[in-house]
Design a protein around this motif. Sequence first.
Motif, PDB file in Angstrom:
ATOM      1  N   GLY A 137      30.571  57.670  41.365  1.00 39.72           N
ATOM      2  CA  GLY A 137      31.739  56.963  40.856  1.00 39.72           C
ATOM      3  C   GLY A 137      31.349  56.148  39.629  1.00 39.72           C
ATOM      4  O   GLY A 137      30.471  56.533  38.865  1.00 39.72           O
ATOM      5  N   GLU A 138      31.977  55.007  39.485  1.00 42.07           N
ATOM      6  CA  GLU A 138      31.729  54.180  38.297  1.00 42.07           C
ATOM      7  C   GLU A 138      31.861  52.711  38.638  1.00 42.07           C
ATOM      8  O   GLU A 138      32.840  52.282  39.251  1.00 42.07           O
ATOM      9  CB  GLU A 138      32.730  54.557  37.203  1.00 42.07           C
ATOM     10  CG  GLU A 138      32.555  53.811  35.898  1.00 42.07           C
ATOM     11  CD  GLU A 138      33.569  54.241  34.852  1.00 42.07           C
ATOM     12  OE1 GLU A 138      33.191  54.342  33.679  1.00 42.07           O
ATOM     13  OE2 GLU A 138      34.744  54.463  35.227  1.00 42.07           O
ATOM     14  N   ASN A 139      30.848  51.921  38.277  1.00 43.59           N
ATOM     15  CA  ASN A 139      30.907  50.463  38.372  1.00 43.59           C
ATOM     16  C   ASN A 139      31.169  49.894  36.985  1.00 43.59           C
ATOM     17  O   ASN A 139      30.566  50.352  36.001  1.00 43.59           O
ATOM     18  CB  ASN A 139      29.592  49.897  38.923  1.00 43.59           C
ATOM     19  CG  ASN A 139      29.355  50.289  40.364  1.00 43.59           C
ATOM     20  OD1 ASN A 139      30.282  50.352  41.160  1.00 43.59           O
ATOM     21  ND2 ASN A 139      28.109  50.567  40.717  1.00 43.59           N
ATOM     22  N   PHE A 140      32.052  48.907  36.898  1.00 36.85           N
ATOM     23  CA  PHE A 140      32.364  48.380  35.573  1.00 36.85           C
ATOM     24  C   PHE A 140      32.912  46.964  35.664  1.00 36.85           C
ATOM     25  O   PHE A 140      33.409  46.527  36.716  1.00 36.85           O
ATOM     26  CB  PHE A 140      33.374  49.281  34.862  1.00 36.85           C
ATOM     27  CG  PHE A 140      34.704  49.414  35.568  1.00 36.85           C
ATOM     28  CD1 PHE A 140      35.778  48.595  35.226  1.00 36.85           C
ATOM     29  CD2 PHE A 140      34.884  50.356  36.571  1.00 36.85           C
ATOM     30  CE1 PHE A 140      37.002  48.710  35.883  1.00 36.85           C
ATOM     31  CE2 PHE A 140      36.104  50.485  37.223  1.00 36.85           C
ATOM     32  CZ  PHE A 140      37.169  49.660  36.878  1.00 36.85           C
ATOM     33  N   ILE A 141      32.783  46.248  34.552  1.00 37.88           N
ATOM     34  CA  ILE A 141      33.397  44.929  34.390  1.00 37.88           C
ATOM     35  C   ILE A 141      34.684  45.136  33.596  1.00 37.88           C
ATOM     36  O   ILE A 141      34.650  45.630  32.461  1.00 37.88           O
ATOM     37  CB  ILE A 141      32.460  43.964  33.658  1.00 37.88           C
ATOM     38  CG1 ILE A 141      31.197  43.736  34.486  1.00 37.88           C
ATOM     39  CG2 ILE A 141      33.152  42.628  33.378  1.00 37.88           C
ATOM     40  CD1 ILE A 141      30.137  42.918  33.776  1.00 37.88           C
ATOM     41  N   SER A 142      35.801  44.815  34.199  1.00 37.72           N
ATOM     42  CA  SER A 142      37.102  45.075  33.571  1.00 37.72           C
ATOM     43  C   SER A 142      37.351  44.149  32.387  1.00 37.72           C
ATOM     44  O   SER A 142      36.704  43.105  32.234  1.00 37.72           O
ATOM     45  CB  SER A 142      38.228  44.905  34.593  1.00 37.72           C
ATOM     46  OG  SER A 142      38.362  43.533  34.939  1.00 37.72           O
ATOM     47  N   LYS A 143      38.290  44.547  31.574  1.00 35.81           N
ATOM     48  CA  LYS A 143      38.700  43.717  30.439  1.00 35.81           C
ATOM     49  C   LYS A 143      39.181  42.352  30.914  1.00 35.81           C
ATOM     50  O   LYS A 143      38.837  41.320  30.321  1.00 35.81           O
ATOM     51  CB  LYS A 143      39.801  44.435  29.650  1.00 35.81           C
ATOM     52  CG  LYS A 143      40.430  43.579  28.547  1.00 35.81           C
ATOM     53  CD  LYS A 143      41.634  44.270  27.937  1.00 35.81           C
ATOM     54  CE  LYS A 143      42.342  43.354  26.950  1.00 35.81           C
ATOM     55  NZ  LYS A 143      43.556  43.981  26.370  1.00 35.81           N
ATOM     56  N   ASN A 144      39.978  42.328  31.985  1.00 36.02           N
ATOM     57  CA  ASN A 144      40.497  41.059  32.504  1.00 36.02           C
ATOM     58  C   ASN A 144      39.371  40.145  32.971  1.00 36.02           C
ATOM     59  O   ASN A 144      39.398  38.934  32.735  1.00 36.02           O
ATOM     60  CB  ASN A 144      41.468  41.320  33.653  1.00 36.02           C
ATOM     61  CG  ASN A 144      42.785  41.909  33.174  1.00 36.02           C
ATOM     62  OD1 ASN A 144      43.146  41.763  32.009  1.00 36.02           O
ATOM     63  ND2 ASN A 144      43.491  42.596  34.064  1.00 36.02           N
ATOM     64  N   GLU A 145      38.368  40.739  33.649  1.00 41.08           N
ATOM     65  CA  GLU A 145      37.243  39.931  34.126  1.00 41.08           C
ATOM     66  C   GLU A 145      36.420  39.416  32.956  1.00 41.08           C
ATOM     67  O   GLU A 145      35.963  38.271  32.951  1.00 41.08           O
ATOM     68  CB  GLU A 145      36.370  40.771  35.067  1.00 41.08           C
ATOM     69  CG  GLU A 145      35.271  39.993  35.771  1.00 41.08           C
ATOM     70  CD  GLU A 145      35.798  39.011  36.797  1.00 41.08           C
ATOM     71  OE1 GLU A 145      34.998  38.165  37.254  1.00 41.08           O
ATOM     72  OE2 GLU A 145      37.003  39.073  37.150  1.00 41.08           O
ATOM     73  N   LEU A 146      36.222  40.256  31.946  1.00 35.20           N
ATOM     74  CA  LEU A 146      35.467  39.862  30.758  1.00 35.20           C
ATOM     75  C   LEU A 146      36.139  38.689  30.054  1.00 35.20           C
ATOM     76  O   LEU A 146      35.474  37.744  29.608  1.00 35.20           O
ATOM     77  CB  LEU A 146      35.356  41.049  29.796  1.00 35.20           C
ATOM     78  CG  LEU A 146      34.723  40.765  28.425  1.00 35.20           C
ATOM     79  CD1 LEU A 146      33.256  40.395  28.578  1.00 35.20           C
ATOM     80  CD2 LEU A 146      34.884  41.960  27.496  1.00 35.20           C
ATOM     81  N   ASN A 147      37.453  38.731  29.981  1.00 34.80           N
ATOM     82  CA  ASN A 147      38.188  37.720  29.225  1.00 34.80           C
ATOM     83  C   ASN A 147      38.664  36.539  30.075  1.00 34.80           C
ATOM     84  O   ASN A 147      39.349  35.646  29.574  1.00 34.80           O
ATOM     85  CB  ASN A 147      39.402  38.358  28.527  1.00 34.80           C
ATOM     86  CG  ASN A 147      38.992  39.210  27.343  1.00 34.80           C
ATOM     87  OD1 ASN A 147      38.018  38.913  26.659  1.00 34.80           O
ATOM     88  ND2 ASN A 147      39.722  40.287  27.109  1.00 34.80           N
ATOM     89  N   LYS A 148      38.303  36.538  31.366  1.00 35.93           N
ATOM     90  CA  LYS A 148      38.720  35.436  32.240  1.00 35.93           C
ATOM     91  C   LYS A 148      38.230  34.105  31.687  1.00 35.93           C
ATOM     92  O   LYS A 148      38.989  33.121  31.624  1.00 35.93           O
ATOM     93  CB  LYS A 148      38.196  35.652  33.658  1.00 35.93           C
ATOM     94  CG  LYS A 148      38.659  34.600  34.639  1.00 35.93           C
ATOM     95  CD  LYS A 148      38.338  35.009  36.067  1.00 35.93           C
ATOM     96  CE  LYS A 148      36.835  35.075  36.313  1.00 35.93           C
ATOM     97  NZ  LYS A 148      36.513  35.366  37.735  1.00 35.93           N
ATOM     98  N   ASN A 149      36.982  34.047  31.292  1.00 36.80           N
ATOM     99  CA  ASN A 149      36.430  32.834  30.686  1.00 36.80           C
ATOM    100  C   ASN A 149      36.040  33.037  29.228  1.00 36.80           C
ATOM    101  O   ASN A 149      35.613  32.102  28.564  1.00 36.80           O
ATOM    102  CB  ASN A 149      35.201  32.356  31.469  1.00 36.80           C
ATOM    103  CG  ASN A 149      35.526  31.992  32.897  1.00 36.80           C
ATOM    104  OD1 ASN A 149      36.432  31.192  33.142  1.00 36.80           O
ATOM    105  ND2 ASN A 149      34.808  32.574  33.843  1.00 36.80           N
ATOM    106  N   GLY A 150      36.149  34.294  28.753  1.00 36.84           N
ATOM    107  CA  GLY A 150      35.709  34.595  27.399  1.00 36.84           C
ATOM    108  C   GLY A 150      34.292  35.146  27.399  1.00 36.84           C
ATOM    109  O   GLY A 150      33.683  35.366  28.443  1.00 36.84           O
TER     110      GLY A 150
END
Length: 455
Positions: A137-150
């Motif tokens: 499968g695929e593990n990833f850091i989402s855009k929303n998580e990345l931008n939660k705090n910047g």
Amino acid sequence: MEGLIMAGQLILGLSILVTLHEFGHFITAKWFKMRVEKFYLFFDFLFPIPSLLNFALFKKKIGDTEYGLGWFPLGGYVSIAGMIDETQDADKLAKTPEPWEFRAKPAWQRLIVMLGGVIVNIITGIVIFVSLTYSNGENFISKNELNKNGIVALEVGQELGLKTGDKIIKVNGKDYEQLADLRSPEVLLGDNSSYTILRDGKELIIKIPSNFIEKLSDKKAAFIEPISTFKIGEVVAPEPGDPQTELLAAYPAGLRVGDYVTAVNKQPIHFYHELREALKKEAGNPIQMAINRNGKIDTLEMTVNKEGKIGIFPELLIKIDHKDFTFGESIGLGTSRAFSVITDNIRGFKKIATGDVSASKALSGPIGIAQMFGGVWDWTRFWTLTGLLSMALAFMNILPIPALDGGHAIFLIYEILTGKPASEKVLERAQQIGMMILLALMAYTFGNDIFKAIF
């Protein structure tokens, strides 16, 4: 030990790929009733001089074919009767061709034989990528998580114009899904790439220079990371007699895995980049570190070394998303990922040709590839890199350079179109020139690897 593991993974990966590549030539030659004289993993002569140091570590003849393991751990080969390649010259082919010789067969059959290795490498790459996609499968850091705090803008990110606290909302003017999209080939190898960021409530466009990938190729390059809360994930215990670890103060001071750092010298710490900056500021100085351990507050005293380190690794408390794929989805996505290796190589060579990226930064030889495998045996990383190498070998072998499959294919296409083959002397000379080009390229990549390792 790490060096041996790196070398072991490289040798195993290349051995698999070379064997399968040569099997592609072998099976198509057999299909068209050509006589295959040798099938070797590694060379049993001093490449490219067949008459010098000619011996094998192992060999066994079955039917018309001698199967063996050469002494020179570089590549491998299939020797097909009646074919001018690195294993024989035109003088041996002066007599009338026999029906089972390569040169006696129609040009279209010879073309298929020459492309057999490339085809098998492509199939191998696709199978590996499809299998990895389906099984992992695929593990990833989402855009929303990345931008939660910047984001935290590290050295290369700051050079680009990013600042800590920025939120990256678009890539090349379009929405994106995950952190990895910020470093995708479409961004780093494309033209006129950009990030759209949100800073202090305003949208700004950050242009990405055409040579930006060259900066990221540096092993020490630090680009961006998410602003994240954290806890202590690892504490390095000093080893007696090792001056490097003895200067790391966290373990002797009592800091342990699972602790939360809440302040340094009464300066509140919420995110990991704040701790890193506080330690760098206090490099060489004693500090008081407030921690939270199982709900209890304590203060530890320690001295930061001159590099701004105390001997810890964080566990970032950021959400990692996971996505599984059906087998049907894996076929499509895995095939796309496999062929993207070839398109990325084409883009990379274009960057080198235009001068946007220097060849010394872009090209790696065996040493550089071994370092990519790493000093710890990880099967997922091993098969990922082997899949990448399989597609890269297919791409390199199809290049129109004499001595490579692509060089042979050019002469055969010429023969099909004109109805007249190139002379055997021309083929022999082209082969020799091609070998000189390949040897020069090998020498360059080896030297480049050594230079990068030292400096």
